[in-house]
Design a protein around this motif. Structure first.
Motif, PDB file in Angstrom:
ATOM      1  N   LYS A  59     -25.762  -0.491  58.887  1.00  0.00           N
ATOM      2  CA  LYS A  59     -27.207  -0.250  58.917  1.00  0.00           C
ATOM      3  C   LYS A  59     -27.528   1.252  58.936  1.00  0.00           C
ATOM      4  CE  LYS A  59     -31.110  -0.967  62.049  1.00  0.00           C
ATOM      5  NZ  LYS A  59     -31.504  -1.560  63.327  1.00  0.00           N
ATOM      6  N   HIS A  60     -26.683   2.029  59.627  1.00  0.00           N
ATOM      7  CA  HIS A  60     -26.955   3.458  59.784  1.00  0.00           C
ATOM      8  C   HIS A  60     -26.092   4.341  58.877  1.00  0.00           C
ATOM      9  CE1 HIS A  60     -29.691   2.917  63.141  1.00  0.00           C
ATOM     10  NE2 HIS A  60     -28.865   1.993  63.600  1.00  0.00           N
ATOM     11  N   GLY A  61     -25.367   3.748  57.948  1.00  0.00           N
ATOM     12  CA  GLY A  61     -24.563   4.536  57.019  1.00  0.00           C
ATOM     13  C   GLY A  61     -23.398   5.238  57.688  1.00  0.00           C
ATOM     14  N   ALA A  62     -22.807   4.593  58.680  1.00  0.00           N
ATOM     15  CA  ALA A  62     -21.653   5.155  59.394  1.00  0.00           C
ATOM     16  C   ALA A  62     -20.509   4.161  59.278  1.00  0.00           C
ATOM     17  CB  ALA A  62     -22.002   5.396  60.864  1.00  0.00           C
ATOM     18  N   THR A  63     -19.367   4.510  59.835  1.00  0.00           N
ATOM     19  CA  THR A  63     -18.259   3.569  59.912  1.00  0.00           C
ATOM     20  C   THR A  63     -18.140   3.098  61.350  1.00  0.00           C
ATOM     21  OG1 THR A  63     -16.560   5.204  60.441  1.00  0.00           O
ATOM     22  CG2 THR A  63     -17.024   4.830  58.093  1.00  0.00           C
ATOM     23  N   ARG A  64     -17.542   1.942  61.523  1.00  0.00           N
ATOM     24  CA  ARG A  64     -17.384   1.442  62.895  1.00  0.00           C
ATOM     25  C   ARG A  64     -16.484   2.365  63.703  1.00  0.00           C
ATOM     26  NH1 ARG A  64     -13.849  -3.222  60.521  1.00  0.00           N
ATOM     27  NH2 ARG A  64     -11.831  -2.445  61.138  1.00  0.00           N
ATOM     28  N   TRP A  65     -15.540   3.022  63.035  1.00  0.00           N
ATOM     29  CA  TRP A  65     -14.640   3.939  63.758  1.00  0.00           C
ATOM     30  C   TRP A  65     -15.401   5.147  64.280  1.00  0.00           C
ATOM     31  CZ3 TRP A  65     -11.069   1.080  65.156  1.00  0.00           C
ATOM     32  CH2 TRP A  65     -10.552   0.096  64.318  1.00  0.00           C
ATOM     33  N   GLN A  66     -16.418   5.588  63.543  1.00  0.00           N
ATOM     34  CA  GLN A  66     -17.255   6.680  64.038  1.00  0.00           C
ATOM     35  C   GLN A  66     -17.974   6.244  65.311  1.00  0.00           C
ATOM     36  OE1 GLN A  66     -19.489   7.292  60.345  1.00  0.00           O
ATOM     37  NE2 GLN A  66     -18.979   9.469  60.502  1.00  0.00           N
ATOM     38  N   ILE A  67     -18.498   5.037  65.300  1.00  0.00           N
ATOM     39  CA  ILE A  67     -19.226   4.549  66.476  1.00  0.00           C
ATOM     40  C   ILE A  67     -18.283   4.425  67.668  1.00  0.00           C
ATOM     41  CG2 ILE A  67     -20.527   2.616  67.441  1.00  0.00           C
ATOM     42  CD1 ILE A  67     -21.780   2.260  64.667  1.00  0.00           C
ATOM     43  N   TYR A  68     -17.075   3.901  67.446  1.00  0.00           N
ATOM     44  CA  TYR A  68     -16.109   3.822  68.544  1.00  0.00           C
ATOM     45  C   TYR A  68     -15.769   5.223  69.070  1.00  0.00           C
ATOM     46  CZ  TYR A  68     -15.294  -1.086  67.358  1.00  0.00           C
ATOM     47  OH  TYR A  68     -15.437  -2.418  67.120  1.00  0.00           O
ATOM     48  N   ASP A  69     -15.644   6.188  68.166  1.00  0.00           N
ATOM     49  CA  ASP A  69     -15.350   7.560  68.567  1.00  0.00           C
ATOM     50  C   ASP A  69     -16.517   8.151  69.365  1.00  0.00           C
ATOM     51  OD1 ASP A  69     -13.659   9.954  68.475  1.00  0.00           O
ATOM     52  OD2 ASP A  69     -15.259  10.775  67.221  1.00  0.00           O
ATOM     53  N   TRP A  70     -17.744   7.910  68.927  1.00  0.00           N
ATOM     54  CA  TRP A  70     -18.906   8.416  69.656  1.00  0.00           C
ATOM     55  C   TRP A  70     -18.968   7.801  71.047  1.00  0.00           C
ATOM     56  CZ3 TRP A  70     -22.707   7.317  65.066  1.00  0.00           C
ATOM     57  CH2 TRP A  70     -22.454   8.226  64.035  1.00  0.00           C
ATOM     58  N   ARG A  71     -18.687   6.504  71.151  1.00  0.00           N
ATOM     59  CA  ARG A  71     -18.658   5.854  72.466  1.00  0.00           C
ATOM     60  C   ARG A  71     -17.654   6.540  73.388  1.00  0.00           C
ATOM     61  NH1 ARG A  71     -18.104  -0.631  71.511  1.00  0.00           N
ATOM     62  NH2 ARG A  71     -20.206  -1.092  70.781  1.00  0.00           N
ATOM     63  N   ARG A  72     -16.446   6.762  72.854  1.00  0.00           N
ATOM     64  CA  ARG A  72     -15.392   7.385  73.654  1.00  0.00           C
ATOM     65  C   ARG A  72     -15.830   8.762  74.137  1.00  0.00           C
ATOM     66  NH1 ARG A  72     -11.861  11.048  72.330  1.00  0.00           N
ATOM     67  NH2 ARG A  72     -12.298  10.824  70.117  1.00  0.00           N
ATOM     68  N   ARG A  73     -16.428   9.528  73.241  1.00  0.00           N
ATOM     69  CA  ARG A  73     -16.860  10.883  73.610  1.00  0.00           C
ATOM     70  C   ARG A  73     -17.971  10.859  74.650  1.00  0.00           C
ATOM     71  NH1 ARG A  73     -16.310  14.757  68.406  1.00  0.00           N
ATOM     72  NH2 ARG A  73     -14.353  13.890  67.643  1.00  0.00           N
ATOM     73  N   PHE A  74     -18.925   9.939  74.523  1.00  0.00           N
ATOM     74  CA  PHE A  74     -19.985   9.814  75.520  1.00  0.00           C
ATOM     75  C   PHE A  74     -19.409   9.406  76.876  1.00  0.00           C
ATOM     76  CE2 PHE A  74     -23.113   9.178  71.889  1.00  0.00           C
ATOM     77  CZ  PHE A  74     -23.773  10.369  72.107  1.00  0.00           C
ATOM     78  N   ARG A  75     -18.407   8.522  76.866  1.00  0.00           N
ATOM     79  CA  ARG A  75     -17.762   8.118  78.126  1.00  0.00           C
ATOM     80  C   ARG A  75     -17.039   9.296  78.772  1.00  0.00           C
ATOM     81  NH1 ARG A  75     -16.836   3.130  75.383  1.00  0.00           N
ATOM     82  NH2 ARG A  75     -18.097   1.545  76.385  1.00  0.00           N
ATOM     83  N   GLN A  76     -16.335  10.079  77.955  1.00  0.00           N
ATOM     84  CA  GLN A  76     -15.595  11.228  78.482  1.00  0.00           C
ATOM     85  C   GLN A  76     -16.534  12.237  79.131  1.00  0.00           C
ATOM     86  OE1 GLN A  76     -13.462  12.612  75.012  1.00  0.00           O
ATOM     87  NE2 GLN A  76     -11.639  11.427  75.521  1.00  0.00           N
ATOM     88  N   ARG A  77     -17.738  12.365  78.615  1.00  0.00           N
ATOM     89  CA  ARG A  77     -18.707  13.311  79.173  1.00  0.00           C
ATOM     90  C   ARG A  77     -19.542  12.677  80.276  1.00  0.00           C
ATOM     91  NH1 ARG A  77     -20.584  15.470  73.428  1.00  0.00           N
ATOM     92  NH2 ARG A  77     -21.868  13.660  73.703  1.00  0.00           N
ATOM     93  N   GLY A  78     -19.242  11.426  80.634  1.00  0.00           N
ATOM     94  CA  GLY A  78     -19.962  10.764  81.712  1.00  0.00           C
ATOM     95  C   GLY A  78     -21.334  10.256  81.319  1.00  0.00           C
ATOM     96  N   MET A  79     -21.606  10.174  80.033  1.00  0.00           N
ATOM     97  CA  MET A  79     -22.913   9.713  79.571  1.00  0.00           C
ATOM     98  C   MET A  79     -22.963   8.195  79.412  1.00  0.00           C
ATOM     99  SD  MET A  79     -23.578  12.769  76.849  1.00  0.00           S
ATOM    100  CE  MET A  79     -25.271  12.388  76.448  1.00  0.00           C
ATOM    101  N   LEU A  80     -21.799   7.548  79.476  1.00  0.00           N
ATOM    102  CA  LEU A  80     -21.705   6.084  79.441  1.00  0.00           C
ATOM    103  C   LEU A  80     -20.772   5.670  80.565  1.00  0.00           C
ATOM    104  CD1 LEU A  80     -21.159   5.007  75.709  1.00  0.00           C
ATOM    105  CD2 LEU A  80     -23.099   4.462  77.158  1.00  0.00           C
ATOM    106  N   PRO A  81     -21.001   4.514  81.156  1.00  0.00           N
ATOM    107  CA  PRO A  81     -20.066   4.050  82.183  1.00  0.00           C
ATOM    108  C   PRO A  81     -18.715   3.733  81.547  1.00  0.00           C
ATOM    109  CG  PRO A  81     -21.667   2.337  81.675  1.00  0.00           C
ATOM    110  CD  PRO A  81     -22.090   3.578  80.928  1.00  0.00           C
TER     111      PRO A  81
END
Length: 140
Positions: A59-81
């Protein structure tokens, strides 16, 4: 379509000379640069109950691997549980004995000492078992 400056034009081939054909491609090309807020919105959408990462990515013109990577990075910075796996759900176990069926045999215990195998059930007294093991070892 008129081009305002030379920076908008890319020519393949030598820079000197004339161009017989110029093709202008419109739309995004190459890497897409997304803002932190845009990434956060896409990640949040991918975490909604029932959301499928591949559909959100498409839907957003990305790959699922990009989304998984963004999740990981947000978690590492404490922005996601931290990622917590949901507890497994189990169906209740129901054991029914057929009419006339004998009860299940007691659990057996097997101990191999060299070429001798001792077989008993688990209700044996520990001291008695120790005496039997010592006797077997002494007889060898």
């Amino acid at each position: 379509m008129e081009l305002d400056s030379k920076k908008d034009v890319h020519l393949d081939g030598p820079s000197a000379g004339s161009v017989s054909r110029l093709e202008v491609l419109e739309g995004p090309s190459g890497r897409r640069v997304r803002s932190e807020a845009e990434r956060a919105r896409i990640v949040a959408e991918s975490l909604l109950p029932g959301a499928q990462v591949s559909e959100v990515a498409r839907k957003h013109g990305a790959t699922r691997w990009q989304i998984y990577d963004w999740r990981r990075r947000f978690r590492q910075r404490g922005m996601l549980p931290p990622c917590e796996a949901s507890p497994p759900t189990f169906a209740p176990l129901v054991v029914e004995r057929a009419l006339g069926e004998l009860p299940a045999p007691a659990i057996k215990l097997e101990i191999a000492i060299g070429d001798v195998v001792l077989r008993t059930d688990t209700s044996i007294d520990g001291e008695q078992l120790s005496r039997v093991i010592r006797a077997v070892r002494a007889s060898r």
